[in-house]
Motif scaffolding. Structure first.
Motif, short mmCIF file in Angstrom:
data_model
loop_
_atom_site.label_atom_id
_atom_site.label_comp_id
_atom_site.label_asym_id
_atom_site.label_seq_id
_atom_site.Cartn_x
_atom_site.Cartn_y
_atom_site.Cartn_z
N ARG A 1 1.97 -7.08 7.44
CA ARG A 1 3.00 -8.11 7.56
C ARG A 1 3.89 -7.88 8.77
O ARG A 1 4.30 -8.84 9.44
CB ARG A 1 3.84 -8.15 6.28
CG ARG A 1 3.14 -8.82 5.11
CD ARG A 1 4.11 -9.09 3.99
NE ARG A 1 4.63 -7.84 3.44
CZ ARG A 1 4.07 -7.17 2.43
NH1 ARG A 1 2.96 -7.63 1.88
NH2 ARG A 1 4.60 -6.07 1.98
N THR B 1 -2.43 1.50 -0.18
CA THR B 1 -2.60 0.04 -0.24
C THR B 1 -1.30 -0.68 0.05
O THR B 1 -1.27 -1.69 0.76
CB THR B 1 -3.15 -0.36 -1.61
OG1 THR B 1 -4.38 0.36 -1.86
CG2 THR B 1 -3.42 -1.84 -1.67
N GLN B 2 -0.22 -0.18 -0.50
CA GLN B 2 1.09 -0.80 -0.26
C GLN B 2 1.49 -0.71 1.21
O GLN B 2 1.97 -1.68 1.80
CB GLN B 2 2.14 -0.14 -1.14
CG GLN B 2 3.51 -0.81 -1.08
CD GLN B 2 4.53 -0.10 -1.95
OE1 GLN B 2 4.35 1.06 -2.33
NE2 GLN B 2 5.62 -0.79 -2.26
N ASP C 1 -0.45 -3.20 3.37
CA ASP C 1 0.09 -4.56 3.29
C ASP C 1 1.38 -4.70 4.07
O ASP C 1 1.60 -5.71 4.76
CB ASP C 1 0.32 -4.93 1.82
CG ASP C 1 -0.97 -4.99 1.02
OD1 ASP C 1 -2.03 -5.16 1.65
OD2 ASP C 1 -0.93 -4.88 -0.22
#
Length: 487
Positions: A181, A173-174, A177
């Protein structure tokens, strides 16, 4: 070796001033006190040993009460700060590829029994007790790596792991993200080389690669030396007896050279510190998955996650220690000799992240404060990361204020600690958006001689899961009662 492109499109001083302005805008509560606290971290003499000593720095114009009040009740727009970090100039490989590294570093809090969100953190120390599990707050970091021997990394994200979190799912999940970005700010565009993510043996690299299959990402992870992989499915032949066709090929046992067979690629590189480095690569190897732990609730047939296994053996170690080969797993197949060299050289650069952890803890004082609230710890963590980013942007600007016993450093080759040593002289050239403090009067505090009538409850310590199994979190209990667990 891969080479870093350090070209900046604008003036470094203007880039540093712009980031300081964006960082100030990200502070939405107690912004002046938080901003000056970050400046005190950058400009104070010597390493940060205690939090209250930062109030004595000239850059911190407020009292020590506002320092603690800002950490306890301040607010920070973390999403906007993450986007600002992703938009800064990042180091790249010679082919324009971004190389990211992910790792977990603990903030040890063994004496904070009143916090309910502590986890057992694995630590490696010297002496007889080398491997210990100590309560604390584990933080997962994602950084962009440079090339060559350096102690610089570009920190992109840091998230605290909650007790009971599945490490592979949390890391996936990290990374999703972070990659989103990077694509949003234009760091990666269609047609660019895929982003390489490097991780150590504590991560399940094949599982993370499967979860990141929809992103332009390649995963490179270290494997234990006792692992067993499977070869591709053999060609289907007619079996008169019948039965289900095989799903896996023969075994590839890391500890048994008789099962290796002929490698698809072999490279030999002469290095200055390690002597001759030999890398062997075997294509299309995958782990045999079973329906347990993380794959217990998987819908449909279990996937076959193929990749390239690389065995790296060097002639000697600079420390003179036991020379053992390193096993790597790369999520792509069809590796060329250039791909094999790029993989193992990128993995060696992963250890530069350890220099960043040492700087954050020993010099910038990341784990020095004894904060009670984990939210305040998160705010302090992002203040330290913002300070580290300013050091990276000031890298080509500061003069080398070396000690008499230190060797002269080439321009733009200063270590982060030596850049911080000269940041105070640069601080006068960058505008500070923080407003002047207003005169205040301290509160009365607790009456003298009175005792605390509401003691805080104490909690058990959880843990972070690396295999995805079920977890039962303990519920806090009052003094004199036994803890109970909920499923």
């Amino acid at each position: 070796m891969i080479v870093v492109e350090q070209s900046v499109q604008c003036d470094p001083l203007a880039e540093l001033s712009r980031f300081r302005g964006v960082f100030y805008d990200c502070l939405t509560g107690r912004r002046d006190a938080l901003f000056e606290l970050a400046d005190a971290v950058l400009c104070t003499d010597g390493p940060v040993k205690t939090l209250v000593d930062l109030a004595l720095a000239p850059e911190h114009r407020r009292g020590h009460g506002s320092l603690y009040g800002a950490l306890d009740r301040g607010r920070l727009d973390v999403g906007r700060l993450r986007t600002a970090l992703a938009g800064l100039p990042l180091p790249r490989a010679a082919d324009g590829r971004l190389v990211l590294a992910v790792d977990v570093s603990p903030w040890l809090r063994p004496d904070a029994g009143t916090r309910a969100d502590r986890s057992f953190c694995h630590t490696y120390g010297r002496g007889g007790a080398k491997h210990q599990m100590i309560p604390g707050w584990p933080y997962s970091f994602v950084v962009a790596l440079e090339a060559g021997r350096t102690s610089w990394t570009a920190v992109l994200d840091a998230v605290r792991l909650e007790p009971g979190a599945d490490l592979a799912t949390f890391t996936t999940t990290q990374l999703i993200d972070v990659v989103a970005r990077l694509i949003e700010v234009g760091q990666w565009k269609g047609g660019d080389p895929e982003i390489l993510v490097v991780m150590d043996a504590g991560y399940d690299a094949p599982r993370i690669a499967h979860l990141l299959a929809d992103l332009p990402v390649q995963v490179l992870g270290r494997l234990r030396s006792d692992r067993v992989m499977r070869r591709p499915t053999p060609p289907r032949v007619y079996n008169p007896i019948g039965g289900r066709p095989p799903k896996h090929g023969g075994e590839f046992v890391f500890g048994d050279p008789g099962t290796w067979g002929v490698e698809q690629s072999v490279t030999t590189t002469a290095t200055r510190r390690y002597g001759t480095a030999v890398a062997q690569a075997w294509d299309r190897l995958h782990p045999r998955l079973t329906r347990r732990a993380a794959w217990l609730d998987h819908d449909g047939p279990l996937p076959v996650i193929e990749g390239t296994v690389i065995r790296l053996a060097v002639e000697k170690l600079p420390s003179g220690g036991v020379n053992r080969p390193v096993w790597l797993w790369w999520s792509s197949t069809g590796a060329t000799p250039a791909d094999v060299d790029r993989c193992w050289q990128s993995f060696l650069r992963r250890f530069d992240l350890e220099h960043t952890f040492r700087l954050l803890k020993q010099t910038l004082g990341w784990t020095r404060p004894r904060l009670r609230d984990s939210q305040a710890a998160d705010r302090w963590t992002w203040l330290v990361l913002a300070a580290h980013t300013q050091l990276r942007l000031a890298r080509p600007l500061v003069a080398d204020l070396r000690r008499p016993w230190e060797r002269p450093a080439e321009p733009n080759k200063l270590t982060p600690a030596r850049v911080r040593r000269g940041f105070r002289n640069l601080h006068t050239k960058t505008p500070s958006p923080a407003r002047a403090p207003k005169p205040t009067r301290p509160g009365p505090g607790r009456p003298r001689g009175s005792k605390n009538q509401r003691p805080a409850p104490r909690y058990e310590v959880g843990r972070v899961l690396a295999t995805g199994e079920a977890y039962a979190r303990p519920v806090h209990h009052q003094k004199g009662t036994k803890p109970r667990r909920v499923e």
